[in-house]
Motif scaffolding. Structure first.
Motif, PDB file in Angstrom:
ATOM      1  N   GLY A   1       2.151 -31.031  -2.826  1.00 14.76           N
ATOM      2  CA  GLY A   1       3.213 -31.984  -3.105  1.00 14.76           C
ATOM      3  C   GLY A   1       3.671 -31.933  -4.548  1.00 14.76           C
TER       4      GLY A   1
ATOM      5  N   HIS B   1       5.767 -28.839  -4.995  1.00 11.57           N
ATOM      6  CA  HIS B   1       7.092 -29.024  -4.395  1.00 11.57           C
ATOM      7  C   HIS B   1       7.967 -29.881  -5.306  1.00 11.57           C
ATOM      8  CE1 HIS B   1      10.203 -29.603  -1.389  1.00 11.57           C
ATOM      9  NE2 HIS B   1      10.122 -30.904  -1.604  1.00 11.57           N
ATOM     10  N   GLU B   2       7.391 -30.965  -5.823  1.00 13.77           N
ATOM     11  CA  GLU B   2       8.139 -31.850  -6.722  1.00 13.77           C
ATOM     12  C   GLU B   2       8.594 -31.093  -7.959  1.00 13.77           C
ATOM     13  OE1 GLU B   2       7.014 -35.646  -9.551  1.00 13.77           O
ATOM     14  OE2 GLU B   2       6.107 -35.551  -7.556  1.00 13.77           O
ATOM     15  N   TYR B   3       7.705 -30.258  -8.475  1.00  8.66           N
ATOM     16  CA  TYR B   3       8.038 -29.492  -9.673  1.00  8.66           C
ATOM     17  C   TYR B   3       9.142 -28.470  -9.394  1.00  8.66           C
ATOM     18  CZ  TYR B   3       7.616 -26.131 -13.468  1.00  8.66           C
ATOM     19  OH  TYR B   3       7.898 -25.298 -14.506  1.00  8.66           O
TER      20      TYR B   3
ATOM     21  N   GLU C   1      11.399 -28.584  -7.080  1.00  9.71           N
ATOM     22  CA  GLU C   1      12.661 -29.283  -6.864  1.00  9.71           C
ATOM     23  C   GLU C   1      13.303 -29.633  -8.205  1.00  9.71           C
ATOM     24  OE1 GLU C   1      14.660 -30.421  -4.027  1.00  9.71           O
ATOM     25  OE2 GLU C   1      13.605 -28.554  -3.561  1.00  9.71           O
TER      26      GLU C   1
END
Length: 284
Positions: free
Chosen positions: A78, A81-83, A85
């Motif tokens: 997660g 993924h956040e990074y 994005e």
């Protein structure tokens, strides 16, 4: 006793200086630190952890986020993924800035004079976007938030048109919410709304009648306009530049009616247009 920092450095391809820094940050903490000499020793199994740390750091993640990923492996995917994005959004902004810079360096957008035909439009209020107020300065908007709110309203109008068999007939736009006395009064308050979204459509009379029960159906009168198209996302400097160009390039004998200004949405930018009216006051 384990691997010395020199041996572990060679196996992990991380310099001793980097390993000491990571240790100070709570990453790749040595299995043993000799109290007498201060020498660091690592377990062979830590090479695997070093591989993950190097991969995440190589991707550009901060030491803080890498430590979080290592300490809680179930959150690592997660966090990554956040990074990624965030990187994607940053890259999009950089690409947009490059495109805008290239366009401006090649040739500054020109002000155009044109005739706009009569249109039937669907109109709705745009969700309120907070105004930034600074003493002694004009009120400002976050134009990214305005654009997002406008596009959401446009999407709703377009879906409504399709639902009733009407066809979208051109680029949508937004304009100041000042078409009625009540709107002008409300537009001057923080609660707003401050903007109206417009979508031009073609439809039969029965379709327009059905639409009128759900949304405001208007006739946009034919007019002569002055317009300028600035590429990329809307920003305060672009908004101010559009105002300046439209005001300073008005043909002789005419004046730009600021109350009629509209911001037309295009895939590659925003076009600001204003109605030209004769100085005599004859708007026909």
């Amino acid at each position: 006793m384990g691997l010395s920092i020199k041996d572990f450095s060679e196996m992990s391809e991380l310099s001793p200086q980097t390993l000491r820094f990571y240790h100070s940050e709570g990453l790749l903490v040595p299995a043993i630190v000799d109290e007498d000499t201060g020498y660091r020793y690592y377990d062979f199994e830590q090479v695997q952890e070093a591989l993950l740390v190097s991969a995440l750091r190589g991707a550009g993640m901060s030491v803080k986020d890498v430590r979080r990923a290592v300490e809680a492996p179930d959150t690592a995917a997660g966090l990554l993924h956040e990074y990624t994005e965030g990187l994607r959004r940053q890259r999009e902004a950089e690409d947009e800035a490059i495109t805008t810079a290239r366009s401006l360096l090649t040739s500054w957008p020109e002000v155009r004079r044109r005739e706009v035909p009569e249109m039937t439009v669907l109109s709705t209020e745009v969700a309120v976007v907070a105004v930034e107020k600074h003493r002694g300065q004009p009120d400002q908007y976050d134009w990214d938030e305005v654009a997002a709110a406008v596009r959401a309203a446009v999407a709703e109008l377009s879906a409504l048109a399709e639902e009733h068999g009407a066809a979208v007939a051109g680029a949508p736009w937004f304009t100041w919410a000042g078409e009625t006395h009540e709107q002008r009064q409300r537009a001057l308050t923080p609660e707003g709304p401050h903007w109206l979204a417009k979508v031009p459509v073609t439809a039969e009379a029965r379709q327009l009648a059905a639409l009128a029960e759900r949304v405001d159906v208007q006739t946009f009168e034919a007019r002569e306009e002055l317009a300028i198209h600035l590429p990329g996302r809307a920003t305060m400097p672009k908004h101010a530049t559009a105002q300046l160009r439209l005001v300073t390039e008005v043909p002789e004998g005419l004046f730009p009616d600021a109350s009629t200004q509209r911001h037309i949405l295009h895939e590659d930018g925003t076009e600001t247009a204003v109605r030209l009216s004769p100085l005599s006051g004859d708007h026909t």
